[in-house]
Design a protein around this motif. Structure first.
Motif, mmCIF file in Angstrom:
data_model
loop_
_atom_site.group_PDB
_atom_site.id
_atom_site.type_symbol
_atom_site.label_atom_id
_atom_site.label_comp_id
_atom_site.label_asym_id
_atom_site.label_seq_id
_atom_site.Cartn_x
_atom_site.Cartn_y
_atom_site.Cartn_z
ATOM 1 N N LYS A 37 0.834 -1.207 0.000
ATOM 2 C CA LYS A 37 0.000 0.000 0.000
ATOM 3 C C LYS A 37 0.872 1.262 0.000
ATOM 4 N N THR A 38 1.952 1.228 0.741
ATOM 5 C CA THR A 38 2.763 2.435 0.905
ATOM 6 C C THR A 38 3.890 2.547 -0.125
ATOM 7 N N GLN A 39 4.463 1.404 -0.524
ATOM 8 C CA GLN A 39 5.598 1.453 -1.449
ATOM 9 C C GLN A 39 5.198 1.269 -2.904
ATOM 10 N N ARG A 40 4.041 0.646 -3.132
ATOM 11 C CA ARG A 40 3.604 0.381 -4.499
ATOM 12 C C ARG A 40 2.171 0.873 -4.690
ATOM 13 N N PRO A 41 1.918 2.149 -4.501
ATOM 14 C CA PRO A 41 0.555 2.653 -4.674
ATOM 15 C C PRO A 41 0.057 2.372 -6.091
ATOM 16 N N GLY A 42 -1.192 1.969 -6.172
ATOM 17 C CA GLY A 42 -1.753 1.626 -7.468
ATOM 18 C C GLY A 42 -1.705 0.148 -7.774
ATOM 19 N N THR A 43 -0.942 -0.607 -6.996
ATOM 20 C CA THR A 43 -0.892 -2.061 -7.168
ATOM 21 C C THR A 43 -2.179 -2.668 -6.604
ATOM 22 N N SER A 44 -2.859 -3.472 -7.398
ATOM 23 C CA SER A 44 -4.073 -4.127 -6.904
ATOM 24 C C SER A 44 -3.681 -5.413 -6.181
ATOM 25 N N PHE A 45 -4.266 -5.620 -5.009
ATOM 26 C CA PHE A 45 -3.921 -6.831 -4.257
ATOM 27 C C PHE A 45 -5.064 -7.233 -3.332
ATOM 28 N N VAL A 46 -5.074 -8.510 -3.003
ATOM 29 C CA VAL A 46 -5.990 -9.038 -1.992
ATOM 30 C C VAL A 46 -5.184 -9.914 -1.040
ATOM 31 N N VAL A 47 -5.689 -10.026 0.169
ATOM 32 C CA VAL A 47 -5.118 -10.910 1.186
ATOM 33 C C VAL A 47 -6.177 -11.959 1.498
ATOM 34 N N LEU A 48 -5.846 -13.231 1.321
ATOM 35 C CA LEU A 48 -6.771 -14.304 1.654
ATOM 36 C C LEU A 48 -6.342 -14.957 2.963
ATOM 37 N N GLU A 49 -7.260 -15.026 3.913
ATOM 38 C CA GLU A 49 -7.007 -15.595 5.239
ATOM 39 C C GLU A 49 -8.016 -16.711 5.502
ATOM 40 N N SER A 50 -7.526 -17.861 5.917
ATOM 41 C CA SER A 50 -8.420 -19.002 6.129
ATOM 42 C C SER A 50 -9.238 -18.878 7.411
ATOM 43 N N GLN A 51 -8.729 -18.156 8.403
ATOM 44 C CA GLN A 51 -9.453 -18.014 9.661
ATOM 45 C C GLN A 51 -10.461 -16.862 9.572
ATOM 46 N N GLU A 52 -11.269 -16.723 10.623
ATOM 47 C CA GLU A 52 -12.357 -15.752 10.580
ATOM 48 C C GLU A 52 -11.910 -14.324 10.855
ATOM 49 N N THR A 53 -10.653 -14.140 11.208
ATOM 50 C CA THR A 53 -10.141 -12.797 11.449
ATOM 51 C C THR A 53 -8.632 -12.796 11.302
ATOM 52 N N PHE A 54 -8.028 -11.633 11.481
ATOM 53 C CA PHE A 54 -6.586 -11.496 11.338
ATOM 54 C C PHE A 54 -5.875 -11.958 12.613
ATOM 55 N N GLY A 55 -4.559 -12.097 12.504
ATOM 56 C CA GLY A 55 -3.766 -12.397 13.692
ATOM 57 C C GLY A 55 -2.921 -13.646 13.581
ATOM 58 N N GLY A 56 -3.312 -14.607 12.738
ATOM 59 C CA GLY A 56 -2.520 -15.819 12.603
ATOM 60 C C GLY A 56 -2.381 -16.560 13.912
ATOM 61 N N THR A 57 -1.148 -16.765 14.335
ATOM 62 C CA THR A 57 -0.888 -17.525 15.562
ATOM 63 C C THR A 57 -1.533 -16.883 16.783
ATOM 64 N N TRP A 58 -1.703 -15.546 16.743
ATOM 65 C CA TRP A 58 -2.255 -14.839 17.900
ATOM 66 C C TRP A 58 -3.773 -14.949 17.961
ATOM 67 N N TRP A 59 -4.374 -15.518 16.929
ATOM 68 C CA TRP A 59 -5.796 -15.842 16.967
ATOM 69 C C TRP A 59 -5.997 -17.342 17.199
ATOM 70 N N ASN A 113 -12.013 -16.205 6.031
ATOM 71 C CA ASN A 113 -12.727 -17.459 5.751
ATOM 72 C C ASN A 113 -12.508 -17.937 4.321
ATOM 73 N N HIS A 114 -11.334 -17.721 3.796
ATOM 74 C CA HIS A 114 -10.990 -18.177 2.448
ATOM 75 C C HIS A 114 -9.868 -19.224 2.550
ATOM 76 N N ARG A 115 -10.214 -20.465 2.317
ATOM 77 C CA ARG A 115 -9.215 -21.535 2.380
ATOM 78 C C ARG A 115 -8.776 -21.893 0.961
ATOM 79 N N ILE A 116 -7.495 -21.730 0.682
ATOM 80 C CA ILE A 116 -6.949 -21.991 -0.653
ATOM 81 C C ILE A 116 -6.675 -23.485 -0.810
ATOM 82 N N SER A 117 -7.117 -24.045 -1.914
ATOM 83 C CA SER A 117 -6.868 -25.462 -2.191
ATOM 84 C C SER A 117 -5.768 -25.651 -3.223
#
Length: 500
Positions: A37-59, A113-117
């Motif tokens: 977002k800060t170094q490549r403005p204009g780059t389109s991107f998405v983040v897919l996370e399998s769990q119901e919220t952010f945090g990874g190990t901390w969730w 809630n997006h699990r990549i296969s």
């Protein structure tokens, strides 16, 4: 291997098009999103996370007292000051990450809630096709991305590693792995045995002491621990002087990193002296008669496995108070009332916690294919622990064992943004790494030297990991102090980079 992994493009629906797809919304994925977002403005991107919220190990982890075992001045991002205590709770870390997401408008890029296969590369299109399923609705999702940024961590979140011991089915109490801690577990007045001696066990034991009747830490072999105040004196002094928090963050990070580097060097140069210092600290708490040789003196040099930091020495004060104890032995069998040890001792238990590690997860348990052929990562060679020979347009974040994970996540973030910019300047749609002519006869070795670092989870999964070469650029050196200067100086037109 799923059928989907052998396909170059989906047949179900048109794919959504993005420049970059980030896998995982943990500490690395959120950091990666910030850098884009800060170094490549204009780059389109998405983040897919399998769990119901952010945090990874901390969730994922919700066991009593869940906390960092790295200081947050270095585990926190370099771009956002950490103002709390250096060893933080999971809730405090997620609050910090949530602030990063909110302050930088990252939430609109993250899909939970997006699990990549599967992930399939097509050289004809120079794109990755990612197939996922929404775990909350069952809806299939297909995304086409120019670049894939793997930030999913290194262990399987759905289940932890628990060895198979004889008699486990006979035990009448509860067997719990820290990774799947049951909500609302009442252990008041219960006899608890925690199997393990790593950071999780060292956190769970003191945090169950106040309510449990007694907590035993059962270990097969001892582990090294460091203790200290959950505070950093220089940070307190600078705040008293009303120094700007950004300055404090950078000063404290540099001080900690220098001290960590010196400590690591000492572990190799004078291991017996370092061992004596750590044990003397424990003896000052546990007393002169405590059997430190048996329970807290490993038979390997310091830092051959991870050293857990115990803030305010709470584990050892719990042992000194009699609320907790340590047993060093091997398990013969579980029975109805607890655990029978090979020494003949029996540990009575109502609850047994298996803090025995996790399953190494190589690139998210995703079926990868390149031009229709299944991809076996263990047949590739790693470039600086983040790219792989024969795998186009992909970077992996794998942090440090002896320093905070986020330090490398930030370095890799800078590298990815610089690489994407370089590709744009060259008009290249594809980049991959390849061994140079001078590397052809280079010995290929396991991902990491077991003489250097050999925790169980890594040894169990070494066969899944890419190979390393005998030269520094073809391995994960685990040396932040060197990499902080090496990464910005990487020659993106070097012979190891192949563009098309």
């Amino acid at each position: 291997m799923s059928e989907a992994a052998t396909l170059e493009r989906p047949t179900t629906r048109p794919a959504e098009q993005v420049d970059v797809l980030i896998v995982g919304a943990g500490i690395s994925g959120v950091g990666g999103a910030y850098h884009l977002k800060t170094q490549r403005p204009g780059t389109s991107f998405v983040v897919l996370e399998s769990q119901e919220t952010f945090g990874g190990t901390w969730w994922t982890h919700k066991y009593p007292g869940i906390r960092s075992d790295s200081d947050l001045h270095t585990f926190g991002y370099r771009f956002k000051p950490w103002t709390g205590t250096p060893i933080a709770t999971a809730d405090e870390i997620r609050k910090y990450m949530g602030d990063v997401i909110e302050e930088n408008g990252l939430d609109r890029h993250i899909r939970y809630n997006h699990r990549i296969s599967s992930a399939s590369w097509s050289s004809a299109e120079n794109r990755w096709t990612i197939e996922a399923t929404r775990t909350d609705t069952g809806e299939p999702v297909v995304i086409s991305a120019r670049f894939l940024w793997m930030c999913q961590g290194y262990y399987r979140h759905s289940e932890g590693y628990t060895p198979e011991w004889a008699g486990m089915d006979r035990f009448k109490g509860r067997i719990i792995h820290p990774q799947t801690w049951p909500e609302g577990l009442d252990y008041t007045g219960k006899r608890v045995v925690v199997i393990g001696s790593g950071a999780s066990a060292a956190t769970i034991v003191p945090n169950m002491c106040d309510k449990a009747a007694h907590v035993v830490m059962l270990q097969r072999t001892p582990t090294y621990f460091r203790t200290g105040r959950n505070a950093i004196e220089i940070a307190e002094e600078l705040r008293a002087l009303q120094v700007d928090e950004h300055w404090i963050h950078e000063i404290v990070r540099r001080k900690i990193l220098l001290e960590q580097s010196k400590f690591t060097d000492r572990c190799f140069a004078e291991p017996e002296k370092v061992k004596a210092e750590m044990l003397a600290n424990l003896r000052s708490i546990l007393g002169p008669d405590y059997d430190l040789d048996r329970h807290f003196t490993p038979d390997y040099r310091p830092w051959r496995q991870r050293i857990a930091f115990v803030p305010d020495a709470d584990l050892f004060h719990g042992i000194a108070s009699g609320k907790a104890s340590v047993v060093t032995d091997e398990i013969e069998t579980f029975d109805e009332g607890g655990i029978q040890l090979k020494s003949g001792q029996h540990l009575d238990a109502d609850i047994i916690v298996t803090a025995t590690g996790f399953h190494l997860n190589v690139l998210g348990d995703i079926d990868f294919a390149v031009d229709g052929k299944p991809l076996a990562f263990h047949d590739t060679v790693t470039y600086r622990g983040m790219m792989f020979t024969g795998v186009p347009n992909m970077v992996w974040v794998f942090g440090y064992f002896r320093a905070s994970w986020t330090l490398r996540a930030d370095l890799v973030g800078d590298f990815v943004c610089r690489l994407l910019g370089h590709m744009q300047e060259k008009g290249a749609e594809r980049v991959e790494v390849a061994l140079r002519p001078e590397d052809r006869d280079m010995p290929l070795l396991p991902w990491i030297d077991p003489e250097n670092f050999n925790p169980g989870y890594l040894m169990r999964g070494m066969h899944l990991l890419p190979k390393r070469g005998a030269k520094p650029e073809w391995q994960h050196t685990q040396d932040y102090w060197a990499e902080k200067d090496i990464f910005p100086a990487i020659d993106l037109d070097g012979a190891e980079f192949v563009y098309k």
